[in-house]
Design an enzyme around this catalytic site. Sequence first.
Site, PDB file in Angstrom:
ATOM      1  N   CYS A   2       0.835  -1.200   0.000  1.00 27.53           N
ATOM      2  CA  CYS A   2       0.000   0.000   0.000  1.00 27.53           C
ATOM      3  C   CYS A   2       0.864   1.242   0.000  1.00 27.53           C
ATOM      4  O   CYS A   2       2.076   1.167   0.178  1.00 27.53           O
ATOM      5  CB  CYS A   2      -0.881  -0.024   1.247  1.00 27.53           C
ATOM      6  SG  CYS A   2      -1.779  -1.573   1.421  1.00 27.53           S
ATOM      7  N   ARG A  27       1.726   1.913  -5.864  1.00 28.52           N
ATOM      8  CA  ARG A  27       1.961   0.900  -4.820  1.00 28.52           C
ATOM      9  C   ARG A  27       0.700   0.092  -4.512  1.00 28.52           C
ATOM     10  O   ARG A  27       0.778  -0.932  -3.849  1.00 28.52           O
ATOM     11  CB  ARG A  27       2.458   1.573  -3.537  1.00 28.52           C
ATOM     12  CG  ARG A  27       3.751   2.371  -3.703  1.00 28.52           C
ATOM     13  CD  ARG A  27       4.152   3.002  -2.400  1.00 28.52           C
ATOM     14  NE  ARG A  27       4.370   1.999  -1.386  1.00 28.52           N
ATOM     15  CZ  ARG A  27       5.512   1.326  -1.261  1.00 28.52           C
ATOM     16  NH1 ARG A  27       6.502   1.581  -2.074  1.00 28.52           N
ATOM     17  NH2 ARG A  27       5.654   0.403  -0.337  1.00 28.52           N
ATOM     18  N   TRP A  75      -3.555  -1.989  -1.508  1.00 28.43           N
ATOM     19  CA  TRP A  75      -3.438  -3.208  -2.312  1.00 28.43           C
ATOM     20  C   TRP A  75      -3.872  -4.311  -1.363  1.00 28.43           C
ATOM     21  O   TRP A  75      -3.154  -4.676  -0.445  1.00 28.43           O
ATOM     22  CB  TRP A  75      -1.988  -3.445  -2.770  1.00 28.43           C
ATOM     23  CG  TRP A  75      -1.853  -4.524  -3.784  1.00 28.43           C
ATOM     24  CD1 TRP A  75      -1.865  -4.395  -5.150  1.00 28.43           C
ATOM     25  CD2 TRP A  75      -1.641  -5.936  -3.540  1.00 28.43           C
ATOM     26  NE1 TRP A  75      -1.683  -5.622  -5.751  1.00 28.43           N
ATOM     27  CE2 TRP A  75      -1.558  -6.578  -4.796  1.00 28.43           C
ATOM     28  CE3 TRP A  75      -1.532  -6.710  -2.395  1.00 28.43           C
ATOM     29  CZ2 TRP A  75      -1.360  -7.961  -4.920  1.00 28.43           C
ATOM     30  CZ3 TRP A  75      -1.350  -8.090  -2.518  1.00 28.43           C
ATOM     31  CH2 TRP A  75      -1.257  -8.692  -3.774  1.00 28.43           C
ATOM     32  N   ASN A 101       0.625  -0.569   6.085  1.00 28.11           N
ATOM     33  CA  ASN A 101       1.113  -1.288   4.907  1.00 28.11           C
ATOM     34  C   ASN A 101       1.850  -2.508   5.447  1.00 28.11           C
ATOM     35  O   ASN A 101       2.757  -2.369   6.271  1.00 28.11           O
ATOM     36  CB  ASN A 101       2.078  -0.417   4.099  1.00 28.11           C
ATOM     37  CG  ASN A 101       2.705  -1.212   2.945  1.00 28.11           C
ATOM     38  OD1 ASN A 101       2.171  -2.240   2.547  1.00 28.11           O
ATOM     39  ND2 ASN A 101       3.831  -0.739   2.447  1.00 28.11           N
ATOM     40  N   GLY A 102       1.413  -3.695   5.035  1.00 26.26           N
ATOM     41  CA  GLY A 102       2.060  -4.913   5.549  1.00 26.26           C
ATOM     42  C   GLY A 102       1.026  -5.958   5.904  1.00 26.26           C
ATOM     43  O   GLY A 102      -0.107  -5.922   5.416  1.00 26.26           O
ATOM     44  N   GLU A 487      11.163 -11.865 -20.485  1.00 26.59           N
ATOM     45  CA  GLU A 487      10.806 -10.500 -20.094  1.00 26.59           C
ATOM     46  C   GLU A 487       9.731  -9.916 -21.020  1.00 26.59           C
ATOM     47  O   GLU A 487       8.780  -9.270 -20.575  1.00 26.59           O
ATOM     48  CB  GLU A 487      12.055  -9.596 -20.089  1.00 26.59           C
ATOM     49  CG  GLU A 487      11.818  -8.134 -19.755  1.00 26.59           C
ATOM     50  CD  GLU A 487      11.145  -7.862 -18.415  1.00 26.59           C
ATOM     51  OE1 GLU A 487      10.667  -6.733 -18.215  1.00 26.59           O
ATOM     52  OE2 GLU A 487      11.025  -8.800 -17.598  1.00 26.59           O
ATOM     53  N   LYS A 491       6.077  -8.587 -19.776  1.00 27.64           N
ATOM     54  CA  LYS A 491       5.572  -7.232 -20.043  1.00 27.64           C
ATOM     55  C   LYS A 491       4.171  -7.303 -20.648  1.00 27.64           C
ATOM     56  O   LYS A 491       3.257  -6.605 -20.242  1.00 27.64           O
ATOM     57  CB  LYS A 491       6.518  -6.461 -20.975  1.00 27.64           C
ATOM     58  CG  LYS A 491       7.834  -6.041 -20.285  1.00 27.64           C
ATOM     59  CD  LYS A 491       7.709  -4.867 -19.393  1.00 27.64           C
ATOM     60  CE  LYS A 491       7.708  -5.076 -17.909  1.00 27.64           C
ATOM     61  NZ  LYS A 491       8.643  -5.803 -17.192  1.00 27.64           N
ATOM     62  N   GLU A 494       1.619  -8.589 -17.952  1.00 30.12           N
ATOM     63  CA  GLU A 494       1.262  -7.761 -16.803  1.00 30.12           C
ATOM     64  C   GLU A 494       0.499  -6.492 -17.171  1.00 30.12           C
ATOM     65  O   GLU A 494      -0.252  -5.962 -16.350  1.00 30.12           O
ATOM     66  CB  GLU A 494       2.494  -7.445 -15.948  1.00 30.12           C
ATOM     67  CG  GLU A 494       3.584  -6.657 -16.566  1.00 30.12           C
ATOM     68  CD  GLU A 494       4.735  -6.452 -15.566  1.00 30.12           C
ATOM     69  OE1 GLU A 494       4.473  -6.314 -14.372  1.00 30.12           O
ATOM     70  OE2 GLU A 494       5.889  -6.448 -16.016  1.00 30.12           O
ATOM     71  N   HIS A 510       9.784 -29.475 -27.498  1.00 33.56           N
ATOM     72  CA  HIS A 510       9.509 -30.421 -26.404  1.00 33.56           C
ATOM     73  C   HIS A 510       8.199 -30.110 -25.689  1.00 33.56           C
ATOM     74  O   HIS A 510       7.996 -30.513 -24.541  1.00 33.56           O
ATOM     75  CB  HIS A 510      10.687 -30.415 -25.409  1.00 33.56           C
ATOM     76  CG  HIS A 510      11.991 -30.662 -26.102  1.00 33.56           C
ATOM     77  ND1 HIS A 510      12.388 -31.899 -26.535  1.00 33.56           N
ATOM     78  CD2 HIS A 510      12.969 -29.808 -26.473  1.00 33.56           C
ATOM     79  CE1 HIS A 510      13.568 -31.811 -27.128  1.00 33.56           C
ATOM     80  NE2 HIS A 510      13.945 -30.552 -27.112  1.00 33.56           N
ATOM     81  N   LYS A 609       3.749  -1.913  -7.501  1.00 31.74           N
ATOM     82  CA  LYS A 609       5.126  -1.669  -7.916  1.00 31.74           C
ATOM     83  C   LYS A 609       6.147  -2.360  -7.023  1.00 31.74           C
ATOM     84  O   LYS A 609       7.174  -2.855  -7.483  1.00 31.74           O
ATOM     85  CB  LYS A 609       5.395  -0.165  -7.931  1.00 31.74           C
ATOM     86  CG  LYS A 609       6.773   0.239  -8.392  1.00 31.74           C
ATOM     87  CD  LYS A 609       6.975  -0.105  -9.846  1.00 31.74           C
ATOM     88  CE  LYS A 609       8.341   0.139 -10.397  1.00 31.74           C
ATOM     89  NZ  LYS A 609       8.543  -0.425 -11.715  1.00 31.74           N
TER      90      LYS A 609
HETATM   91  C1  AGP Z   1       7.961  -6.022 -13.306  1.00 33.55           C
HETATM   92  O1  AGP Z   1       7.481  -5.259 -14.326  1.00 33.55           O
HETATM   93  C2  AGP Z   1       7.112  -6.123 -12.141  1.00 33.55           C
HETATM   94  N1  AGP Z   1       6.753  -4.884 -11.627  1.00 33.55           N
HETATM   95  C3  AGP Z   1       7.623  -7.067 -11.069  1.00 33.55           C
HETATM   96  O2  AGP Z   1       7.794  -8.326 -11.646  1.00 33.55           O
HETATM   97  C4  AGP Z   1       8.944  -6.644 -10.403  1.00 33.55           C
HETATM   98  O3  AGP Z   1       9.998  -6.806 -11.281  1.00 33.55           O
HETATM   99  C5  AGP Z   1       9.176  -7.522  -9.173  1.00 33.55           C
HETATM  100  O4  AGP Z   1       8.104  -7.320  -8.284  1.00 33.55           O
HETATM  101  C6  AGP Z   1      10.504  -7.221  -8.495  1.00 33.55           C
HETATM  102  O5  AGP Z   1      10.497  -5.917  -8.007  1.00 33.55           O
HETATM  103  P1  AGP Z   1      11.876  -5.281  -7.480  1.00 33.55           P
HETATM  104  O6  AGP Z   1      12.825  -5.232  -8.635  1.00 33.55           O
HETATM  105  O7  AGP Z   1      11.494  -3.920  -6.986  1.00 33.55           O
HETATM  106  O8  AGP Z   1      12.380  -6.171  -6.376  1.00 33.55           O
END
Ligand code: AGP
Length: 614
Positions: A2, A27, A75, A101-102, A487, A491, A494, A510, A609
């Site tokens: 959060c 966040r 969140w 937050n937590g 990657e 992208k 997500e 395979h 994030k």
């Molecule tokens: C990537 O686009 C995502 N936001 C997510 O996979 C991110 O890379 C992952 O949560 C790791 O975050 P960090 O690099 O801040 O540890």
Amino acid sequence: MCGIVGYIGPKDPVEVLVEGLRRLEYRGYDSAGVAVVDDEGAIAIRRAPGKLADLEKVIRAQPLEGRYGLGHTRWATHGRPSEENAHPHVDGSGRVVVIHNGIIENYLELKRALEKKGHRFVTQTDTEIVAHLIEEQLKNGSGDDFPTAFRKVLPQLRGIYALVALSADAPETLVAARLGPPLVVGIGEDEYFVASDIPAILNHTKDVVFMEDNEIVVLRPDGPTFMDADGNVVVREPQRVPWDPITAEKGGYKHFMLKEIHEQPRAVRDTLIGRVSLESSEILLDEANLTDEHLKAVERVCIVACGTSWHAALVGKFMLERLARIPVEVDYASEFRYRDPLIDEKLLPVFISQSGETADTLAALRYAKTGCPVTLGICNVQGSMLTREATGTIYTHAGPEIGVASTKAFTSQLTALALLALKMGQARGTLPEEESREMIRALYHIPAQMEQYLDDDSEIQALAKVHQQYTDFLYLGRGVNYPIALEGALKLKEISYIHAEGYPAGEMKHGPIALIDEELPVVALAPRDRVFEKMLANIEEVKARSGIVIAVTDAESEDLTEKADAVVIIPRTLDLLAPLLLALPLQLLAYYIALLRGCDVDQPRNLAKSVTVE
Ligand code: AGP
């Protein structure tokens, strides 16, 4: 994960809080709320499910006024996103207000004990318990003042928390505590802030104190008082953050993600600045605190991370094994400590995290520290927990990354890993002088090549238009580019919610080849490197089953043009550095497809994030 913000000062707290939440919305963005206290000590609270804009609508309909307050964007972990589960939460008397937050792992146990004492709960959250525990502490005749009651509640909580609270009976007082998720205290001109991250307060002050774990702060109009868990006052000096507010703005771009894609040339350049002497080609990584002796002595490296940072780790394995000739393991942070890895002084563990606050990565670091004297972080956020707990850090200088989908932090991480591989190769004597110089020249050329490629993305926009309706994608790559296939798929997943998988191209036969038909676009990464012919053969296999091929390469090829449905050409660089350029068209393809599908690119559903809970 959060976003939390608190304010005490002369400005309109509602305005400061809502603006702060806007800058923290990456966040968590499934519900939000604010609470302010007026001169008479009356508390006003406004909450709303949905985005911050929904809360602003509620505030416009029912304005509120006050002298100080706190705000939260959520969140959800406990209790579905709704008005009643949105923070802030109050105690039974409505006079103690808390945001969090937590995760409080023992909240059910605490709740049952409080219910036996007559407390009644109105939400499904773990946070509401904290407000009632403070109420109970204040009620139990201990005569504690509010900050003391708050401090005494903390040891009862099992889990992780960034907490901020206020009480109608403690005028002009905000209290906050941290155990795990981040909290920074902002020191302004006669005004004070507490927030989950710097962007929330950057337009008010650059002077911040990063709170330590088990630290408490009491904010009053005359300033902050920091205390340890026993209530002893501790002196904390503010540090000035190098970012300016503008970097946390969209800068005229439609989305932070597009802005951050276009910031990659600068991010890579800034990550290189001052780290390579072009005369001696010596690599200078001062903050990493790595001695050549140690780099010579270590026998293994393991790189630990999550998500996009884990993909960077995979590329790092290729770079380190190729240039430093040292065996490298790559681990998902969430798996690392549970597999009981071999950790000793011969291992150099490297932890990659954009935010420096990812709970799984921090837990893995703490585990490695039980056996490894030297631990290295690669991180983008000054003052974050990773940078304070690792024995050294290579900072990526990408600047604040607001878009949830990581882009510029990723290519900056690849740059940092290339620097580390060069450094280890030089220290271990496995890297011939000329090869080292050639690599450094190519690395310094990358930002200009990125600018050249990013100058015109109309081709990718056209490809996105043609492929936006497909429901599944496959990404293929070989060698150091296979992580880029992963990657690219991440992208797209997500931000557009299209199912996509990345695979080593040789692995396709395979299993995944069963997925191929005229409804499956296949993005094939085929730079003219030593496995180009192999990639061509894989593309043939896809075409033989009517698959659609989007090939990404770095030089004209008749064979490729003939076989693929579309060919995207990026500038050419050394094989080991191709990932830094191959990532660009994949980021843009995902961005434009998500845009065309009307997705919320910067705040994709269900994501956040920085993942600060396990
Ligand atoms: C990537 O686009 C995502 N936001 C997510 O996979 C991110 O890379 C992952 O949560 C790791 O975050 P960090 O690099 O801040 O540890």
